[in-house]
Write an enzyme that holds these catalytic residues in place. Structure first.
Site, PDB file in Angstrom:
ATOM      1  N   GLU B  37       0.835  -1.027  -0.023  1.00 32.42           N
ATOM      2  CA  GLU B  37      -0.011   0.030   0.078  1.00 32.42           C
ATOM      3  C   GLU B  37       0.918   1.396  -0.220  1.00 32.42           C
ATOM      4  O   GLU B  37       1.850   1.324   0.910  1.00 32.42           O
ATOM      5  CB  GLU B  37      -1.058  -0.093   1.211  1.00 32.42           C
ATOM      6  CG  GLU B  37      -1.516   1.013   1.438  1.00 32.42           C
ATOM      7  CD  GLU B  37      -2.731   1.493   0.414  1.00 32.42           C
ATOM      8  OE1 GLU B  37      -3.400   0.975  -0.301  1.00 32.42           O
ATOM      9  OE2 GLU B  37      -2.296   2.793  -0.045  1.00 32.42           O
ATOM     10  N   HIS B  55     -25.228  -2.727  -0.058  1.00 31.21           N
ATOM     11  CA  HIS B  55     -26.277  -2.731  -0.792  1.00 31.21           C
ATOM     12  C   HIS B  55     -26.890  -4.403  -1.081  1.00 31.21           C
ATOM     13  O   HIS B  55     -26.197  -5.233  -1.200  1.00 31.21           O
ATOM     14  CB  HIS B  55     -25.645  -2.225  -2.493  1.00 31.21           C
ATOM     15  CG  HIS B  55     -25.452  -0.920  -2.378  1.00 31.21           C
ATOM     16  ND1 HIS B  55     -26.283   0.111  -1.901  1.00 31.21           N
ATOM     17  CD2 HIS B  55     -24.207  -0.122  -2.314  1.00 31.21           C
ATOM     18  CE1 HIS B  55     -25.775   1.395  -1.951  1.00 31.21           C
ATOM     19  NE2 HIS B  55     -24.354   1.269  -2.300  1.00 31.21           N
TER      20      HIS B  55
HETATM   21  C1  LIG Z   1     -18.747   8.637  -1.881  1.00 33.66           C
HETATM   22  C2  LIG Z   1     -18.737   7.224  -2.189  1.00 33.66           C
HETATM   23  C3  LIG Z   1     -19.810   6.422  -1.594  1.00 33.66           C
HETATM   24  C4  LIG Z   1     -19.665   5.059  -1.699  1.00 33.66           C
HETATM   25  N1  LIG Z   1     -20.809   4.120  -1.158  1.00 33.66           N
HETATM   26  C5  LIG Z   1     -20.684   2.915  -1.156  1.00 33.66           C
HETATM   27  C6  LIG Z   1     -21.557   2.198  -0.506  1.00 33.66           C
HETATM   28  O1  LIG Z   1     -22.424   2.637   0.220  1.00 33.66           O
HETATM   29  N2  LIG Z   1     -21.576   0.805  -0.767  1.00 33.66           N
HETATM   30  C7  LIG Z   1     -20.440   0.206  -1.459  1.00 33.66           C
HETATM   31  O2  LIG Z   1     -20.676  -1.104  -1.721  1.00 33.66           O
HETATM   32  N3  LIG Z   1     -19.484   0.885  -2.331  1.00 33.66           N
HETATM   33  C8  LIG Z   1     -19.651   2.310  -2.065  1.00 33.66           C
HETATM   34  N4  LIG Z   1     -18.940   3.028  -2.717  1.00 33.66           N
HETATM   35  C9  LIG Z   1     -17.724   2.474  -3.474  1.00 33.66           C
HETATM   36  C10 LIG Z   1     -16.602   1.711  -2.532  1.00 33.66           C
HETATM   37  O3  LIG Z   1     -16.185   2.793  -1.516  1.00 33.66           O
HETATM   38  C11 LIG Z   1     -15.548   1.391  -3.348  1.00 33.66           C
HETATM   39  O4  LIG Z   1     -16.148   0.584  -4.455  1.00 33.66           O
HETATM   40  C12 LIG Z   1     -14.504   0.617  -2.605  1.00 33.66           C
HETATM   41  O5  LIG Z   1     -13.893   1.219  -1.606  1.00 33.66           O
HETATM   42  C13 LIG Z   1     -13.224   0.422  -3.603  1.00 33.66           C
HETATM   43  O6  LIG Z   1     -12.372  -0.293  -2.785  1.00 33.66           O
HETATM   44  P1  LIG Z   1     -10.721  -0.553  -3.525  1.00 33.66           P
HETATM   45  O7  LIG Z   1      -9.921  -1.299  -2.677  1.00 33.66           O
HETATM   46  O8  LIG Z   1     -10.728  -0.966  -4.899  1.00 33.66           O
HETATM   47  O9  LIG Z   1     -10.219   1.075  -3.767  1.00 33.66           O
HETATM   48  P2  LIG Z   1      -9.200   1.752  -2.478  1.00 33.66           P
HETATM   49  O10 LIG Z   1      -9.912   2.006  -1.219  1.00 33.66           O
HETATM   50  O11 LIG Z   1      -9.156   3.206  -3.200  1.00 33.66           O
HETATM   51  O12 LIG Z   1      -7.809   1.018  -2.511  1.00 33.66           O
HETATM   52  C14 LIG Z   1      -6.870   1.043  -3.497  1.00 33.66           C
HETATM   53  C15 LIG Z   1      -5.602   1.452  -2.913  1.00 33.66           C
HETATM   54  O13 LIG Z   1      -4.635   1.023  -3.665  1.00 33.66           O
HETATM   55  C16 LIG Z   1      -3.521   1.965  -3.492  1.00 33.66           C
HETATM   56  N5  LIG Z   1      -2.372   2.084  -4.489  1.00 33.66           N
HETATM   57  C17 LIG Z   1      -2.958   2.770  -5.515  1.00 33.66           C
HETATM   58  N6  LIG Z   1      -1.656   2.900  -6.287  1.00 33.66           N
HETATM   59  C18 LIG Z   1      -0.858   2.138  -5.665  1.00 33.66           C
HETATM   60  C19 LIG Z   1       0.701   1.807  -6.081  1.00 33.66           C
HETATM   61  N7  LIG Z   1       1.251   2.326  -7.225  1.00 33.66           N
HETATM   62  N8  LIG Z   1       1.361   1.209  -5.019  1.00 33.66           N
HETATM   63  C20 LIG Z   1       0.561   0.922  -4.036  1.00 33.66           C
HETATM   64  N9  LIG Z   1      -0.491   1.095  -3.701  1.00 33.66           N
HETATM   65  C21 LIG Z   1      -1.309   1.782  -4.724  1.00 33.66           C
HETATM   66  C22 LIG Z   1      -4.357   3.368  -2.930  1.00 33.66           C
HETATM   67  O14 LIG Z   1      -3.455   4.020  -2.165  1.00 33.66           O
HETATM   68  C23 LIG Z   1      -5.267   2.736  -2.197  1.00 33.66           C
HETATM   69  O15 LIG Z   1      -5.287   2.460  -0.726  1.00 33.66           O
HETATM   70  C24 LIG Z   1     -18.857   4.526  -2.324  1.00 33.66           C
HETATM   71  C25 LIG Z   1     -17.656   5.170  -3.023  1.00 33.66           C
HETATM   72  C26 LIG Z   1     -17.947   6.679  -2.824  1.00 33.66           C
HETATM   73  C27 LIG Z   1     -16.616   7.656  -3.178  1.00 33.66           C
END
Ligand SMILES: Cc1cc2nc3c(=O)[nH]c(=O)nc-3n(C[C@H](O)[C@H](O)[C@H](O)COP(=O)(O)OP(=O)(O)OC[C@H]3O[C@@H](n4cnc5c(N)ncnc54)[C@H](O)[C@@H]3O)c2cc1C
Lengths: 419, 488
Positions: B37, B55
């Protein structure tokens, strides 16, 4: 876990709790416990290392800690007062049961005959005024700044903007300057400072710190740390005029945007609240709507002067003692009047007057005015200036009040708007 | 900690909810797994700033990965939350209609739900709706109740997933950013700011950074854009005022602006949905608040602007297909994309993890279950304990009787635990313990939390940050550089 029976639980060991406990002990109560979550008695006074305390009560100018020390020293004479520091009251019921917790004693249950609420107030945070922008490090309330600097000895910033020109904001401006933290500006939403005039002079003008009246922060900027704030003038409706906004570079934003009485426990115990003060409704004996629960100091309404807190809290202590010692029936039989706020009144404390009790009223006006007459029953007093920033204290004589009327109208009359 | 030369079977890039759920899923097998991370802590991306809704799956278009994985994820939540001791609640979802024509549109949603496999949906008339939620606008004409809809504290889930994964052998490296990737001799050579890693498989769960990471192997098959959502949290005074998550009828772009009870008893309003150019723009705006407040007033007129205690915004990492992009790269089957994980990504995460395990298996990774997998995570939250249990704990460890955050009732013991569990910043402590999240917003507890961070981690004042090296909270001690301007 032990359950302990006590006569009076005093929640909060600031100036209010101290004065109330001492008064109750003087009146003959046997087992009084003061609870405070801090490591020392004195409450917020401990962080107020500027002077200006005690002019009325002690006829001397003291710093906050000095003022507190006067009361703390008196405790030695009253072995019936026990002090439990670093102890937090986490629950209070209408039956006056308390749950407390502390590192030393763990979790405990107390049953008190009477409770004096003296928890003081807390500051309004950023969210409460909903400032748009990013969420960087470097946004602190004035109280947090004071704690970081005066108690922990840290340097929380290098160049600050202060939002709010009440006494706390003004005093922080001077404090920061003296510590070598530059104050770029003090912004005030209202067209006038809510602080004492002497503080405007001594804390800002003497240090050439600019005060922007009718201005507010419309955006906080910076990703990691604050890099600046966007300020804008506000119109007469207090809404910002965004076209005229400008940047002020700074790494710290100090919020001094008001205090809210700390009444979570009061609400839990079912005490009736007064929206105009944010505190419990109280009468001239500091009695709340729950028999045996009393409230004094900033938890009841935000005071300008600690001297007033001490005076009010002494009365609370005496009333609580009477309740515990079974003398309350005397007050019960008395006639009462409800205070009815009228023209240019934001709040009046206490909200009820009991016949035969000393009747000082703390009045906060809604807007500034010059050359007014404050009326309360048949009391009339002239005031050259009234502003929302300075409470008006009037003392009523028994003949000012018509106890048969049931109500006591209070109002500000005459006067020229906009002092 | 330098990674130089670390060899792993699977490298997961990104410790959001997706990467973390996958790490935990993979920790059931005899594999070497490294989760990297770039931020100083896990859950600092989109997974900390969202609506926290689990959801039901009625909103997603049938046949999409979103629909399939959302409904599956929803089913996996109760057991996962139980095992990990996560703050989760099945509070039910309401979709409300303002008039007769909107009531008709509710029928389409019911059908969509049925196609997606969502069961138990009930159509509510005006009276039933108001019996369930008496504080809704009395003018609302009807609604739908979906009992399987839930709420979760999203960052709590991520921390739990990571802690459990680490307890089962996954290696975690924070403050570690992947810079370059090459395929050499049947494995990937991955350059990071903290040294080189060799790995057989890569899972790209980099959220907003997913397209950039894909580009590191020359894969430009998709792009990611950011859609911002602002959210506003209200005081706990309103606990119970609205019990179910309230949705308007959806529009083609979004599920709309919602009224969301949180597991901790707050009510949250939001989110907005506006495309932004920057991946770093987490600001909230007066316009955003106006939009949200105006809209939610129509659904629940009793909510007041003065109840806002804080606000934040999150960036949805939206792909260009309208669906989740979960597949091996066309350039290298050992490289799996998990990209475009916008909503309902939080819900789908446990199902995404299982799906990716299948994809890895298809790509040739051998999955042998561990004999001892511990699915549980334990954490002390004194708020949830009885008075007797709190006292028993305090006898053993007095720090659990010292309340540091009075708004949310968090003890010193819990804060020290949080630091030992991996928090290195003020926000890290806040998200793990809730210290500073209450109505005073850290005014009282933050100086004490700063002290504890210094003590536990041996930091100097200037090393204490809000959420990473760019966000210092202090500039040393006051007496380090005494300077007192002359008064003229
Ligand atoms: C306002 C809002 C409301 C939402 N509400 C809901 C909801 O109610 N219910 C629901 O199911 N979903 C909801 N979502 C969607 C949900 O939040 C996301 O789908 C989910 O958090 C995505 O998780 P992730 O792990 O893909 O992304 P992230 O949490 O963004 O994780 C990706 C990680 O990768 C790291 N990273 C990036 N590049 C690199 C690199 N080169 N090297 C190392 N690390 C790196 C980043 O720092 C980050 O920590 C919502 C989103 C938003 C913005």
């Amino acid at each position: 876990m032990k359950e302990q029976a006590i006569d009076i639980a005093v929640i909060g060991g600031g100036p209010a709790g101290l004065a109330a406990a001492i008064a109750a002990a003087k009146a003959g109560v046997e087992r009084i416990v003061i609870f405070d979550r801090q490591a020392e008695l004195g409450g917020i006074l401990n962080q107020c290392i500027h002077n200006g305390f005690g002019l009325r009560y002690f006829k001397e100018e003291l710093t906050g800690p000095e003022y507190a020390a006067r009361f703390i020293a008196q405790l030695a004479e009253y072995p019936q007062i026990e002090v439990k520091l670093e102890t937090m009251v986490v629950e209070l019921t209408a039956d006056k049961q308390l749950i407390t917790t502390s590192r030393r004693d763990g979790w405990n249950l107390y049953q008190a005959k009477a409770v004096i609420l003296a928890m003081g107030c807390r500051e309004r945070p950023r969210g409460a005024i909903n400032i748009p922008g990013t969420r960087p490090a470097g946004v602190y309330t004035a109280g947090t700044m004071q704690r970081l600097m005066n108690i922990e000895g840290f340097r929380p910033g290098n160049r600050a903007v202060i939002l709010g020109s009440g006494d706390i904001g003004l005093i922080m401006a001077r404090r920061l300057t003296l510590e070598g933290i530059q104050v770029a500006a003090v912004l005030e939403l209202l067209p006038y400072s809510c602080g004492l005039n002497r503080n405007v002079v001594q804390c800002l003008e003497d240090f050439d710190i600019p005060l922007y009246l009718s201005h507010t922060v419309v955006e906080i900027c910076g990703e990691g740390r604050v890099t600046g704030v966007k300020a804008a003038p506000v119109g007469s409706d207090r809404r910002p005029i965004l076209e005229r906004s400008f940047m002020i570079d700074c790494d710290t934003l100090v919020l001094s945007v008001g205090l809210i009485p700390e009444n979570e426990l009061s609400r839990e115990a079912g005490v009736q609240m007064e929206p105009s003060t944010g505190g419990p409704r109280i009468d001239t004996g500091c009695r709340t709507s729950v028999p045996g629960i009393f409230a004094c100091g900033n938890v009841a309404h935000v005071h300008d002067l600690v001297d007033d807190v001490s005076e009010e809290s002494r009365i609370a202590g005496i009333a609580a003692a009477a309740y515990v010692l079974g003398e309350e029936s005397i007050a019960n039989g008395q006639k009462r009047v409800k205070v009815v706020p009228g023209r240019n009144i934001r709040s009046v404390t206490p909200q009820e007057i009991v016949a035969g009790e000393p009747s000082a009223l703390y009045i906060r006006v809604a807007f500034p005015e010059r050359d007014v007459v404050v009326t309360a029953g048949s009391h009339r007093s002239k005031h050259r200036i009234v502003t929302p920033g300075e409470t008006v204290r009037i003392v009523l004589r028994p003949e000012d009040i018509d106890f048969n009327a049931g109500v006591l109208p209070v109002a500000v009359e005459g006067g020229e708007v906009n002092a | 900690m330098l990674l130089n030369g670390t060899e792993t079977d699977v490298l997961i890039i990104g410790a959001g909810v997706v990467g973390s759920a996958l790490a935990r899923e993979l920790s059931r097998y005899q594999l070497r797994v490294l989760l990297v991370e770039k931020e100083v802590d896990v859950a600092f991306g989109t997974s900390k700033a969202n609506s926290g809704i689990v959801h039901s799956g009625i909103h997603d278009h049938p046949g999409t990965l979103k629909a399939k994985l959302c409904v599956e994820g929803n089913r996996l939540y109760p057991q996962m939350a139980e095992e990990l001791n996560v703050l989760y609640k099945q509070n039910g979802t309401l979709v409300v209609a303002r008039d007769a024509s909107e009531c008709e549109m509710l029928g389409q949603l019911v059908n969509q739900g049925l196609l997606n496999g969502v069961s138990g949906v009930q159509v509510l008339g005006r009276e039933e709706l108001h019996r369930l939620e008496p504080n809704l606008n009395p003018d609302l004409a009807g609604g739908l109740l979906v009992p399987s809809g839930g709420i979760v504290i999203p960052f709590d889930l991520v921390y739990a997933l990571v802690e459990n994964a680490v307890a089962n052998g996954v290696q975690l490296a924070v403050s570690t950013e992947v810079w370059q990737i090459r395929w050499e001799g049947g494995q990937f050579i991955v350059e990071t700011n903290r040294g080189m890693v060799k790995t057989k498989y890569i899972v790209n769960a980099a959220g907003l950074g997913a397209a950039k990471v894909a580009g590191m192997i020359g894969d430009e098959s998709f792009t990611i854009y950011a859609r911002k959502g602002e959210e506003y949290l209200l005081d706990r005074r309103l606990e119970g005022y609205i019990q179910r998550t309230v949705f308007p009828l959806p529009t083609p772009e979004s599920k709309g602006i919602l009224i969301i009870p949180t597991v901790e008893g707050n009510i949250m309003l939001g989110p907005t949905a506006h495309r932004v150019d920057s991946f770093h723009d987490f600001s909230t705006s007066a316009a955003g608040w106006d939009e949200i407040f105006r809209f939610t007033q129509r659904l629940v007129p009793g909510l007041q602007a003065s109840d806002v205690i804080t606000s934040f915004s999150g960036l949805r990492a939206a792909g260009d297909t309208g669906d989740f992009i979960i597949r091996p790269s066309e350039l290298n089957t050992h490289f799996i994309h998990v990209a475009g994980i916008e909503s309902p990504g939080l819900t789908a995460a446990p199902a995404i993890a299982r799906y990716v395990v299948e994809l890895l298996e298809d790509a040739g990774l051998r999955m042998t279950a561990k004999r001892f997998f511990n699915p549980y995570r334990l954490v002390v939250r004194i708020r949830d304990l009885s008075l007797e249990d709190r006292d028993r704990l305090a006898v053993k460890c007095p720090a659990y009787a010292n309340i540091v955050c009075r708004c949310e009732m968090v003890s010193e013991g819990e804060i020290r635990d949080a630091v030992r569990r991996g928090a290195t910043t003020l926000d890290g402590v806040k998200l793990r313990t809730r210290s500073g999240m209450g109505r005073c917003q850290g005014g009282f507890c933050s100086p004490m939390v700063m002290r504890i961070l210094m003590e536990e981690l041996g930091l100097k004042p200037e090393e204490v940050t809000k959420n990473g090296p760019d966000s210092p909270l202090l500039f040393g001690n006051l007496r380090d550089n005494p300077s007192c301007p002359e008064k003229d």
